[in-house]
Design a protein around this motif. Structure first.
Motif, PDB file in Angstrom:
ATOM      1  N   SER A 221       0.853  -1.192   0.000  1.00 17.23           N
ATOM      2  CA  SER A 221       0.000   0.000   0.000  1.00 17.23           C
ATOM      3  C   SER A 221       0.883   1.233   0.000  1.00 17.23           C
ATOM      4  CB  SER A 221      -0.921   0.008   1.228  1.00 17.23           C
ATOM      5  OG  SER A 221      -0.171   0.062   2.427  1.00 17.23           O
ATOM      6  N   GLY A 222       0.263   2.385  -0.233  1.00 15.19           N
ATOM      7  CA  GLY A 222       1.004   3.637  -0.258  1.00 15.19           C
ATOM      8  C   GLY A 222       1.592   3.923  -1.624  1.00 15.19           C
ATOM      9  N   PRO A 223       2.585   4.834  -1.689  1.00 16.17           N
ATOM     10  CA  PRO A 223       3.119   5.259  -2.985  1.00 16.17           C
ATOM     11  C   PRO A 223       4.149   4.286  -3.564  1.00 16.17           C
ATOM     12  CG  PRO A 223       4.211   6.447  -1.224  1.00 16.17           C
ATOM     13  CD  PRO A 223       3.152   5.610  -0.562  1.00 16.17           C
ATOM     14  N   PHE A 224       4.100   4.130  -4.877  1.00 18.00           N
ATOM     15  CA  PHE A 224       5.080   3.334  -5.606  1.00 18.00           C
ATOM     16  C   PHE A 224       5.481   4.094  -6.872  1.00 18.00           C
ATOM     17  CE2 PHE A 224       3.236   0.172  -2.924  1.00 18.00           C
ATOM     18  CZ  PHE A 224       4.237  -0.774  -2.717  1.00 18.00           C
ATOM     19  N   ASN A 225       6.781   4.279  -7.058  1.00 19.32           N
ATOM     20  CA  ASN A 225       7.265   4.896  -8.294  1.00 19.32           C
ATOM     21  C   ASN A 225       7.222   3.862  -9.407  1.00 19.32           C
ATOM     22  OD1 ASN A 225       7.820   7.259  -6.905  1.00 19.32           O
ATOM     23  ND2 ASN A 225       9.952   6.711  -6.517  1.00 19.32           N
ATOM     24  N   LEU A 226       6.487   4.173 -10.466  1.00 16.90           N
ATOM     25  CA  LEU A 226       6.440   3.294 -11.634  1.00 16.90           C
ATOM     26  C   LEU A 226       7.340   3.898 -12.697  1.00 16.90           C
ATOM     27  CD1 LEU A 226       4.238   1.995 -10.007  1.00 16.90           C
ATOM     28  CD2 LEU A 226       2.824   1.857 -12.064  1.00 16.90           C
ATOM     29  N   THR A 227       8.629   3.607 -12.540  1.00 14.70           N
ATOM     30  CA  THR A 227       9.662   4.070 -13.458  1.00 14.70           C
ATOM     31  C   THR A 227      10.676   2.939 -13.612  1.00 14.70           C
ATOM     32  OG1 THR A 227      10.982   5.000 -11.651  1.00 14.70           O
ATOM     33  CG2 THR A 227       9.437   6.492 -12.752  1.00 14.70           C
ATOM     34  N   ALA A 228      11.395   2.924 -14.723  1.00 12.48           N
ATOM     35  CA  ALA A 228      12.434   1.918 -14.929  1.00 12.48           C
ATOM     36  C   ALA A 228      13.544   2.106 -13.896  1.00 12.48           C
ATOM     37  CB  ALA A 228      12.997   2.019 -16.350  1.00 12.48           C
ATOM     38  N   PRO A 229      14.305   1.049 -13.605  1.00 13.90           N
ATOM     39  CA  PRO A 229      15.299   1.117 -12.522  1.00 13.90           C
ATOM     40  C   PRO A 229      16.396   2.155 -12.708  1.00 13.90           C
ATOM     41  CG  PRO A 229      14.849  -1.154 -13.126  1.00 13.90           C
ATOM     42  CD  PRO A 229      14.190  -0.305 -14.165  1.00 13.90           C
TER      43      PRO A 229
END
Length: 299
Positions: A221-229
């Protein structure tokens, strides 16, 4: 939810990410309910007015999950005051209305995945930022903070709430790359400004896979960055585009030209966002297209 076939509501189902997510969910046999502005044409549509924050809550009954990807396109047009208000209302008011509707249900969904953006961090220069980093200042960071806060009613009702802080999506038919591909194919591509600003990107395939991952994992839960490593500079991405498309990249766009053409939005193009998906990687998620050349080829 990979094994169990469930009912999932999706707002923003006609957008770049939403349409790809709907295809993925329906291919696995899930029942997808789309939130629409017009009168529903069937049991798979629910009426809502995102700018006014109004949702037919009854239509969400029986949904195991709600995904909100709605919002006016940030890069669709010049940022006039009227359009900035539309960008704001289509996210903040929509999220608040949806969260209230979820909280009003006798049996609310198990999870609420709400869109957000890496823009929450603002200008980061060469500094690497993750989900523990503070929000920046300016229109986009302040919008993202308000956007995420609007989902609070769902959390207070006990619904697991996730925020997807998405980067620049590499796709053929939408987002920033839909505008870049024609230029590069024509041999007119080049760095923007000095090219030293970091662009945090993600392949559309990985974006959808990450959302599916967050839907399935009851412990997240909470925030997750959806970006390549590994974020790259605009110059590095420009060179990679040239290699993959086998075209020259000799036409840089000077910063003053971008500011003249794009207005305030030019700051988002020239700004640097070196964002990494710390929490997503720690959760065990694996990227199919972690590098820019892989992502461009996939698109």
């Amino acid at each position: 939810m990979q094994k169990e076939r469930v009912r999932i509501a999706v707002a923003g189902a006609s957008g770049l990410i939403g349409s790809a997510l709907v295809r993925s969910l329906t291919a696995d046999g899930h029942e997808v309910v789309r939130l629409v502005r017009h009168a529903p044409r069937g049991a798979d549509e629910v009426r809502w007015d995102p700018e006014r924050g109004q949702v037919d809550a009854a239509g969400l009954t029986g949904c195991a999950a709600v995904v909100n990807l709605a919002g006016a396109g940030v890069g669709d047009r010049r940022w006039t005051e009227d359009y900035k208000r539309r960008i704001h209302d289509s996210r903040v008011h929509a999220t608040a209305g949806l969260a209230r509707a979820i909280a009003s249900l006798d049996e609310p969904p198990r999870v609420f995945v709400n869109g957000s953006a890496m823009g929450i961090y603002g200008e980061t220069g060469e500094r690497i930022v993750d989900e523990d980093s503070p929000a920046g200042t300016g229109f986009l960071p302040e919008l993202c903070v308000e956007w995420e806060a609007a989902a609070a009613p769902a959390g207070r009702a006990g619904v697991r709430t996730v925020f997807t802080r998405t980067g620049l999506v590499v796709a053929r038919d939408g987002g920033a790359w839909a505008k870049l591909f024609p230029l590069f194919r024509a041999g007119l591509g080049g760095r923007m400004g000095d090219g030293r600003q970091y662009w945090s990107f993600i392949a559309l395939h990985d974006e959808v896979a990450a959302i599916r991952w967050l839907l399935d994992r009851d412990d997240l839960s909470g925030p997750f960055n959806l970006t390549a490593p590994e974020p790259l500079t605009n110059r590095e991405i420009t060179e990679a585009m040239g290699r993959v498309l086998r075209r020259p990249t000799l036409f840089p766009v000077p910063a003053p030209v971008l500011r003249t053409v794009l207005g305030e939005m030019a700051g988002d193009v020239l700004g640097s966002a070196r964002v990494v998906p710390k929490r997503l990687l720690e959760s065990g998620f694996t990227f199919a297209f972690p590098g820019i050349e892989d992502a461009v080829r996939a698109a």
